[in-house]
Design an enzyme around this catalytic site. Structure first.
Site, short mmCIF file in Angstrom:
data_model
loop_
_atom_site.label_atom_id
_atom_site.label_comp_id
_atom_site.label_asym_id
_atom_site.label_seq_id
_atom_site.Cartn_x
_atom_site.Cartn_y
_atom_site.Cartn_z
CG HIS A 48 24.74 23.36 8.10
ND1 HIS A 48 25.41 23.29 6.89
CD2 HIS A 48 25.54 22.78 9.01
CE1 HIS A 48 26.57 22.67 7.08
NE2 HIS A 48 26.68 22.36 8.35
CG ASP B 118 22.15 20.64 7.72
OD1 ASP B 118 21.83 21.15 6.63
OD2 ASP B 118 21.41 20.72 8.72
CG HIS C 75 30.45 50.50 1.89
ND1 HIS C 75 29.79 50.39 3.09
CD2 HIS C 75 30.44 49.25 1.35
CE1 HIS C 75 29.42 49.14 3.28
NE2 HIS C 75 29.80 48.43 2.23
CE1 TYR D 136 32.74 28.85 -6.97
CE2 TYR D 136 30.46 28.81 -6.26
CZ TYR D 136 31.80 28.74 -5.97
OH TYR D 136 32.20 28.54 -4.67
CD GLU E 262 15.11 16.46 10.90
OE1 GLU E 262 16.26 16.77 11.23
OE2 GLU E 262 14.26 15.97 11.69
#
Length: 393
Positions: free
Chosen positions: A104, A109, A245, A302, A373
């Site tokens: 994450h 999360d 590539h 998007y 947190e």
């Protein structure tokens, strides 16, 4: 006791609970479309809280919760994305990822944990809600192609929604600071692929070949010149070539070369011009050297994430009652939350997690990304506060 103080007191009761949910999800991250355990945890937690739950909305791992208020009012949607990234975690966290090669690294999360915290607060204060609060737990934001928002919308998740809000954790802002802006806040990502078809041969005789590597280098230099040469330099815009590539051996000039990359823009006219310039550059340079070419752009990318100005003005005032709010510059990352904003007015905003003392200094998507947190309770509080305020409009 006013609403803000009431919710602040309530969120203190569940701060550790929010953190533990986040840590559990962080330990077992799941990639786009594979968020099986995460979505199961979400659905089980919502049901324990007494929230009406619908699973498989548009995608097998999508979860939607509904909290109905005590009286008629607006329908407010709150969204959290759930997927992780294919990154090997390089931290010393005691709850670091136990899944090899998956992490994450973008904070989804925390998004799930904060919205579950918001759900707890809203259930506890149900009498303050009018209308309906719709909790959208979305898979596959990191997919970058179809994404999880579109199939959920097609399945009706935004039907009847009056306002929609989303939070993203970000290390670009100090811990606990909210950041947003009116109008475009995140970019449209146009992924591209350029294939140069030349004529291979021996490395000792390049004059007998049409060297696709040499031609690709000329194309790359010319493409980078689009920025500030064809596009106004004050416009938020970038082109990055991210992969090249070609070839198999040191003495062989190959037949073909392939480049991939991304264009990021906020303005549709700028976007269209850039793609047109790129096609012309590639075609012209290949023509000069006798090569042929292909230029491909990913379809259905998007859209630009555009915050409603009036709603965002109100959101900034509301959030300022719980923390510092700053007006940010546009970010050239992309988000399929943009699709929700095409269906209802709303605001996408960031919650800062940068904390030097705790070592939370690495950018989103880094293998060392970590989150302060202490800010998670603020995210839960923001969800609940916006839901109550806008449901009663």
């Amino acid at each position: 006791m006013d609403l803000v103080e009431k919710l602040k007191n309530d969120v203190r009761e569940i701060e550790d609970w929010i953190i533990q949910i986040r840590r559990k999800i962080h330990e077992y991250p799941e990639l786009s479309y594979k968020e099986y355990n995460t979505s199961k945890l979400v659905a089980e937690t919502l049901r324990k809280l007494g929230v009406e739950v619908e699973e498989g909305v548009g995608l097998p791992t999508a979860v939607v919760g509904k909290i109905r208020g005590s009286k008629p009012g607006k329908t407010v949607a709150l969204r959290a994305d759930m997927d992780a990234l294919p990154v090997e975690e390089n931290t010393d966290l005691e709850f670091k990822s136990k899944v090899k090669g998956v992490m994450h690294a973008c904070g989804h999360d925390t998004h799930v944990a904060m919205l579950l915290g918001g759900a707890y607060l809203l259930v506890k204060n149900k009498d303050l809600i009018s209308g309906e609060i719709r909790l959208i737990f979305q898979p596959a934001e990191e997919d970058g192609g179809l994404g999880g928002a579109k199939p959920m919308i097609e399945a009706g998740v935004m039907n009847g929604v009056d306002y929609v809000f989303g939070i993203h954790i970000s290390s670009s802002y100090p811990s606990g600071v909210f950041a947003t802006r009116k109008g475009p806040i995140m970019a449209t990502p146009d992924a591209f692929k350029i294939i140069v078809h030349g004529k291979g041969g021996h490395g000792s005789a390049p004059h007998e070949t049409i060297d696709p590597i040499f031609i690709s280098l000329q194309i790359a230099n010319a493409i980078y010149g689009i920025t500030a040469r064809q596009i106004d330099p004050v416009q938020p815009f970038i082109i990055s070539i991210t992969t090249i590539h070609s070839g198999t051996k040191d003495n062989i000039i190959p037949d073909d070369a392939e480049m991939q990359g991304t264009i990021r823009s906020l303005d549709e006219n700028v976007r269209s011009k850039a793609k047109d310039y790129m096609r012309r550059i590639v075609s012209s340079i290949c023509g000069i050297y006798g090569a042929t070419c292909e230029v491909k752009f990913m379809e259905d990318v998007y859209p630009t994430t555009v915050n409603n100005p009036e709603v965002t003005d109100e959101v900034m005032k509301i959030l300022s009652s719980i923390s510092t709010v700053v007006e940010t510059e546009p970010v050239l990352g992309a988000e399929d939350f943009s699709r929700f904003l095409q269906k209802a007015p709303g605001t996408y905003f960031f919650l800062g997690t940068r904390n030097e003392k705790k070592g939370c200094i690495y950018p989103n998507h880094s293998s060392k990304f970590c989150v302060d947190e202490d800010v998670l309770k603020l995210g839960a509080l923001a969800h609940a506060l916006l839901a109550v305020k806008f449901s009663n409009k």
